[in-house]
Design an enzyme around this catalytic site. Structure first.
Site, PDB file in Angstrom:
ATOM      1  N   HIS A  64       0.772  -1.200   0.060  1.00  0.00           N
ATOM      2  CA  HIS A  64       0.077  -0.055   0.021  1.00  0.00           C
ATOM      3  C   HIS A  64       0.894   1.340  -0.061  1.00  0.00           C
ATOM      4  CE1 HIS A  64      -3.694   2.256   1.118  1.00  0.00           C
ATOM      5  NE2 HIS A  64      -2.790   3.187   1.648  1.00  0.00           N
ATOM      6  N   GLU A  65       1.728   1.394   0.873  1.00  0.00           N
ATOM      7  CA  GLU A  65       2.602   2.573   1.162  1.00  0.00           C
ATOM      8  C   GLU A  65       3.476   2.635  -0.130  1.00  0.00           C
ATOM      9  OE1 GLU A  65       1.773   4.678   3.060  1.00  0.00           O
ATOM     10  OE2 GLU A  65       0.418   3.403   4.248  1.00  0.00           O
TER      11      GLU A  65
HETATM   12 ZN   LIG Z   1      -2.975   5.170   2.017  1.00  0.00          ZN
END
Ligand SMILES: [Zn+2]
Length: 671
Positions: free
Chosen positions: A461-462
C-alpha cells in the site's frame, strides 16, 4: 549562515545532511525560513508591476524553498524518530505554522493579483497545466474566505476560530471518556480469552492501577474482548460503555458540540455561497456532489445489508445452540462471527509468518514495479536519520528517477501506523527536481524480520503511494505526486495491494525463511479467502456511518443530530445487531476536525476504483499487461493533480468505475 538545514545540501542527490543536523538547529531554521517566506510573499503581493502568471502564480510556486527544506526534515524525524525535544518543538511549531499559512491565504493584496489573473485567464496564453494551477490557486483563496469583505469577513474568522476550539473540545471529551472507563475482570472472567487478550488486559490493569486485569475502551482491547469472551453479560456491559463514549451526560458530553459544529459549518458554507457544507466540501473531490456519493454508497449498501441479514440468521442459530434465547444483539455479533471464522477458515498465522520475510516482500514490491514500469532499484549508502533506514536509487533505462527511503521497523520513537511522504516533491519549475520519497512502517524487528499478511499489504500500500510520487511528471510542485483529491489519493496505493495477491508474485517471493520452499497453494487460498470474512457486517457498519455523515452536511444543519442519525438509520433498515462503526458522539473523523467531514465515504470511493482498475488489468490479459501498465502511468501515476480526477480515470479506463468489482472482491456478490 552555518545552520546545516539552511546551507546548500551538497550530498549525493541533495539529500538532507542528517548526520550534521542537530535538534537545536530546527527552531532557528524555522524562524529564518518563515521570515524569508514572508519576505517573498510580501514582494509578490506588493509588486508594482501588473500581475502576470510569472510574477504572481509562478513566483508563489518558487517561494518557500527554505520552508520546504526545514519542514521536510523536521516532520520526517518528528514522526518517525521523535524525542522529548522534538515533541516540544512540534507543539511550539504547529500554532506558528497555522498562523503563517493562514496569513498567506487571507492576504488580500495577494488574492487581488490572483483574482485579476483569473478574470483574464483566457487571454493569458496559458498551457493546460498553468491554467489548472491558476484555477487551484484562485479556488484555494476563495474557499479560505479571501474574497469576503467587512462583516462577512469578520464572521468567517470567528467561525473558523470557534470551529477549531469546538473540534479540540470534542477530541478531549472523547479521550476523557475513553480514559475514565474500565471494567475489572476476575481470574474466572478471563476464561475463553486467548493469551494476547489476557496479556493486554493485565497490562491495561497495571496501567490503570487496578487490582487485576481490566477491559478498557481502546479498540485494540475491547474488540478482541467482544470477539472472544463467552460471558454475554460482560460483553453487553463493555459494548454499552464503548458505544456511549461522548454521550454520558455532564462535562464530557459531545452531543451539543456536534450540533454546534454542524450549524457553524453550514453558516460557513452559506457565507462562501454554497447551498450546503456538503456542496462546499465535495466541490474539490472527484465525487463532486452529495447525490453521487449517496448513489455509490447505496449501490454497496443493499447487497451488504442482504449479506449481513443472512449472516445474522446463521449467528442467531449458533447462539441458540449455546442455549441463549431472544434476538442476536450488537454485543453478540463479533463473538459468534469469530466462532464461525474459526470453523470455516482456520488460518494459522504462526505457520504463515515464516513465508512472509520483510526483505523478500520489499523485493516483491520492487519486482512488480520493474515488470510494470521498468523501474530499477540500487541500494545506496548514505547517512539518514536512523540506522534502521535504508535507501535506494530508482532509475529507468539508466536515468535517475528518484531516491526511495524505507524505514520499516517499529520503535518507541515512531508514531503508530504507516505512511508515505515526499521529502522532496517532483517538479520542473523553477528547476528540475527529482523526488525523494519515504515509506515509514511499524513492523516487528527479527532475524529475519517476518511480516503478517496485513503487514505485507501495508508494505505494498505505502509503496503504491511512493510510486505515485516517484513517477510524477508535471511542471509545478503544487500539483505533483499525491497532490490530488482526497477521494482519489488512495487509488494508487490500494490498487498496488492487488499485486501482492497475484499468485505468481507470492509463489516467487513468499518463500519459507528456513527451508526456502514457496508458500503451499492451500495456505495461499486460505489467506485470500479469510480476507473476505464477515464483509456484510464490516460494510454495513462503515456505510451507515458514511451515510449519516453525508446527511448531517446536506441541506439545513440538524438541530438534533442524534434524532437525525436515528432517522437515517431507520430509513436504511439498519440491521438490529450491527451498530455504526462510529456514532455521532464519538465520530472523530467528522467532528474532531474538518478532514473527513462530508468525506467519510472516500475510503469506499477509492476502494470501488481500485477494484475496478485492477479488473482492467485482468480483463486485458493479466496483472502485468504492459498496455494497461503504460496507461496507468500515463494517466494516473505521472499526472498528479494536473487534471480533474474523473478525467484521469476516464482516460485510463475508458469509462467511470462501477461497483461490481468491489462487490465481488468483498464477496458480497458471486465472483
Ligand atoms: Zn494510503
Amino acid at each position: 549562515m552555518n545552520n546545516p538545514i539552511l546551507s546548500a545540501w551538497t550530498s549525493a542527490f541533495e539529500i538532507a545532511p542528517f548526520d550534521k543536523i542537530s535538534d537545536t538547529d530546527f527552531a532557528p531554521a524555522l524562524d529564518a525560513a518563515m521570515q524569508a517566506h514572508n519576505a517573498e510573499i510580501g514582494a509578490i503581493a506588493s509588486n508594482p508591476e501588473a500581475p502576470t502568471f510569472a510574477n504572481t502564480v509562478e513566483a508563489l510556486e518558487a517561494a518557500g524553498e527554505m520552508m520546504d527544506k526545514v519542514l521536510s526534515v523536521f516532520f520526517t524525524v518528528a514522526g518517525a524518530d521523535s524525542n522529548p525535544l522534538r515533541e516540544e518543538l512540534q507543539r511550539e511549531f504547529s500554532p506558528k505554522l497555522a498562523a503563517h499559512f493562514s496569513g498567506i491565504s487571507s492576504n488580500k493584496a495577494l488574492f487581488q493579483r490572483v483574482a485579476d489573473l483569473w478574470a483574464r485567464k483566457d487571454e493569458l496564453g496559458l498551457t493546460d497545466e498553468q491554467a489548472r494551477v491558476l484555477m487551484l490557486s484562485h479556488r484555494g483563496f476563495v474557499r479560505a474566505g479571501a474574497a469576503l469583505e467587512g462583516n462577512e469577513d469578520t464572521r468567517m474568522q470567528e467561525i473558523k476560530a470557534r470551529l477549531a476550539s469546538l473540534g479540540t473540545s470534542f477530541t478531549q471529551n472523547l479521550l476523557a471518556d475513553e480514559r475514565d472507563w474500565f471494567m475489572e475482570l476476575s481470574e474466572d472472567d478471563l476464561q475463553g480469552l486467548p493469551g494476547f487478550v489476557v496479556n493486554s488486559a493485565r497490562a491495561a490493569g497495571e496501567e490503570k492501577g487496578a487490582k487485576g486485569p481490566v477491559v478498557t475502551l481502546s479498540r485494540s482491547l475491547i474488540v478482541p474482548f467482544l470477539q472472544f469472551s463467552p460471558r454475554r453479560d460482560l460483553r453487553q456491559k463493555a459494548y454499552r460503555a464503548w458505544t456511549a463514549r461522548g454521550a454520558n451526560g455532564g462535562e464530557t458530553d459531545n452531543r451539543e458540540i456536534a450540533a454546534q459544529i454542524l450549524q457553524l459549518r453550514q453558516e460557513r458554507a452559506k457565507l462562501l455561497g454554497y447551498e450546503s457544507f456538503a456542496d462546499f466540501k465535495l466541490e474539490t473531490e472527484m465525487a463532486r456532489t452529495p447525490d453521487r456519493v449517496r448513489d455509490l454508497l447505496m449501490q454497496v449498501w443493499e447487497p451488504a445489508k442482504t449479506r449481513a441479514n443472512a449472516d445474522a440468521e446463521i449467528l442467531t442459530q449458533m447462539m441458540r445452540n449455546d442455549g441463549v434465547n431472544g434476538p442476536l444483539e450488537a454485543w453478540d455479533w463479533r463473538y459468534y462471527a469469530e466462532k464461525r471464522r474459526k470453523a470455516e477458515h482456520d488460518l494459522d498465522e504462526a505457520a504463515l509468518k515464516p513465508y512472509l520475510q520483510l526483505d523478500r516482500m520489499i523485493e516483491a514490491s520492487f519486482a512488480c514495479a520493474n515488470r510494470l514500469f521498468g523501474l530499477e532499484f540500487k541500494q545506496l549508502d548514505i547517512p539518514l536519520y536512523h540506522p534502521d533506514c535504508r535507501a535506494w536509487e530508482v532509475t529507468r533505462n539508466g536515468q535517475h528517477i528518484a531516491v526511495f527511503i524505507g524505514d520499516y521497523f517499529a520503535r518507541g520513537s515512531k508514531r503508530s501506523g504507516a505512511w508515505c511522504s515526499a521529502m522532496r516533491g517532483q517538479a520542473k519549475f523553477p528547476k528540475v527536481q527529482a523526488p525523494v520519497v519515504i515509506n515509514v512502517c511499524n513492523f516487528a524487528k527479527g532475524d529475519p524480520a517476518l511480516l503478517s499478511y496485513d503487514d505485507a499489504r501495508t508494505l505494498f500500500h505505502e509503496f503504491g503511494h511512493a510510486l505515485h510520487q516517484m513517477l510524477s511528471n508535471v511542471t509545478y510542485e503544487s500539483i505533483s505526486g499525491t497532490s490530488v483529491a482526497r477521494d482519489f489519493v488512495e487509488l494508487p496505493s490500494q490498487l498496488y495491494e492487488h499485486w501482492l495477491e497475484v499468485p505468481e508474485v507470492l509463489a516467487e517471493f513468499a518463500t519459507h525463511a528456513e527451508t526456502g520452499a514457496p508458500m503451499p497453494q492451500e495456505m495461499l487460498k486460505k489467506v485470500l479467502k479469510a480476507a473476505n470474512f464477515d464483509q456484510g457486517f464490516q460494510t454495513v457498519e462503515y456505510v451507515a456511518s458514511a451515510l449519516v455523515d453525508l446527511a448531517f452536511h446536506e441541506g439545513a444543519a440538524p438541530d438534533e443530530p442524534m434524532a437525525r442519525q436515528a432517522e437515517v438509520l431507520a430509513d436504511l433498515g439498519m440491521p438490529a445487531a450491527i451498530g455504526m462503526r462510529h456514532a455521532t458522539p464519538h465520530f472523530a473523523h467528522v467532528f474532531a476536525g474538518d478532514g473527513y467531514s462530508a468525506g467519510y465515504y472516500s475510503y469506499m470511493w477509492s476502494e470501488v476504483m481500485d477494484a475496478d482498475a485492477f479488473a482492467a488489468f485482468e480483463e486485458a490479459g493479466g496483472a502485468f499487461d504492459s498496455e494497461r501498465a503504460k496507461a496507468l502511468e500515463e494517466n494516473i501515476l505521472s499526472t498528479g493533480g494536473s487534471r480533474e480526477a474523473e478525467e484521469l480515470y476516464l482516460a485510463f479506463r475508458g469509462r467511470l468505475p462501477g461497483v461490481e468489482a468491489l462487490l465481488k472482491g468483498r464477496g458480497l456478490i458471486a465472483a
